[in-house]
Design an enzyme around this catalytic site. Sequence first.
Site, short mmCIF file in Angstrom:
data_model
loop_
_atom_site.label_atom_id
_atom_site.label_comp_id
_atom_site.label_asym_id
_atom_site.label_seq_id
_atom_site.Cartn_x
_atom_site.Cartn_y
_atom_site.Cartn_z
N HIS A 285 0.86 -1.19 0.00
CA HIS A 285 0.00 0.00 0.00
C HIS A 285 0.89 1.24 0.00
O HIS A 285 1.61 1.51 0.96
CB HIS A 285 -0.92 0.00 1.23
CG HIS A 285 -2.09 0.92 1.10
ND1 HIS A 285 -3.37 0.50 1.40
CD2 HIS A 285 -2.20 2.20 0.73
CE1 HIS A 285 -4.21 1.51 1.21
NE2 HIS A 285 -3.51 2.56 0.81
N LEU A 286 0.83 1.96 -1.08
CA LEU A 286 1.62 3.17 -1.27
C LEU A 286 1.44 4.14 -0.10
O LEU A 286 0.32 4.32 0.39
CB LEU A 286 1.17 3.85 -2.56
CG LEU A 286 1.79 5.20 -2.89
CD1 LEU A 286 3.20 5.01 -3.41
CD2 LEU A 286 0.93 5.94 -3.88
N HIS A 287 2.52 4.75 0.34
CA HIS A 287 2.45 5.81 1.35
C HIS A 287 3.68 6.69 1.23
O HIS A 287 4.77 6.22 0.98
CB HIS A 287 2.32 5.23 2.76
CG HIS A 287 3.35 4.21 3.12
ND1 HIS A 287 3.35 2.92 2.61
CD2 HIS A 287 4.44 4.28 3.91
CE1 HIS A 287 4.38 2.25 3.10
NE2 HIS A 287 5.07 3.06 3.89
N GLN A 288 3.46 7.98 1.35
CA GLN A 288 4.55 8.95 1.27
C GLN A 288 4.86 9.48 2.66
O GLN A 288 3.97 9.95 3.37
CB GLN A 288 4.18 10.12 0.35
CG GLN A 288 5.26 11.19 0.32
CD GLN A 288 5.15 12.05 -0.90
OE1 GLN A 288 5.74 11.74 -1.90
NE2 GLN A 288 4.40 13.14 -0.80
#
Length: 182
Positions: free
Chosen positions: A139-142
């Site tokens: 799950h993409l996260h910045q």
Amino acid sequence: MTNEPEQQIGVGTQDAFQRLWTPHRMAYIQGESKPSGTGAGDGCPFCSLPAKSDEDGLIIARGEAVYAVLNLYPYNGGHCMVVPFRHIADYTDLNGPETAELAELTKRAMTALRTASGAHGFNIGMNQGEAAGAGIAGHLHQHIVPRWGGDTNFMPVVGHTKVLPQLLADTRAMLADAWPVD
């Protein structure tokens, strides 16, 4: 040389070291709450957080496509992340509105951190894939990590320990109060 016997240090014997116990980090080290697979239904914490209250989920702000949340295992006080609601792993999988809102919430997080804590600078970035160091690769996260002049001292450099002076719930409330609105 002295004639005194050598002093042996045993269990419970005091020595010259100070200890900072952080047992809550053991959950991170052991991979607790890590998704069991790559799908949205595989225990992904970024998929389950939006169902919680902002306080319980440490969510700072919600948009239409993404939300800002505190990192449970922060590098610095105020370390937060911007996460799409949609379960995707790669930055190239974001659609136009998601990309725009991720950028906008990153800007707002920076503004809130400057307002609330006087951050001097930031480390901002994404680790794409396990090979790149992503703790939750599915799950993409910045990450948005606030920095201050001199914030790298002997603790992280020599002791490999970070001292965080504020509880996460208090940091969440402080940032939510400082969050800029339209």
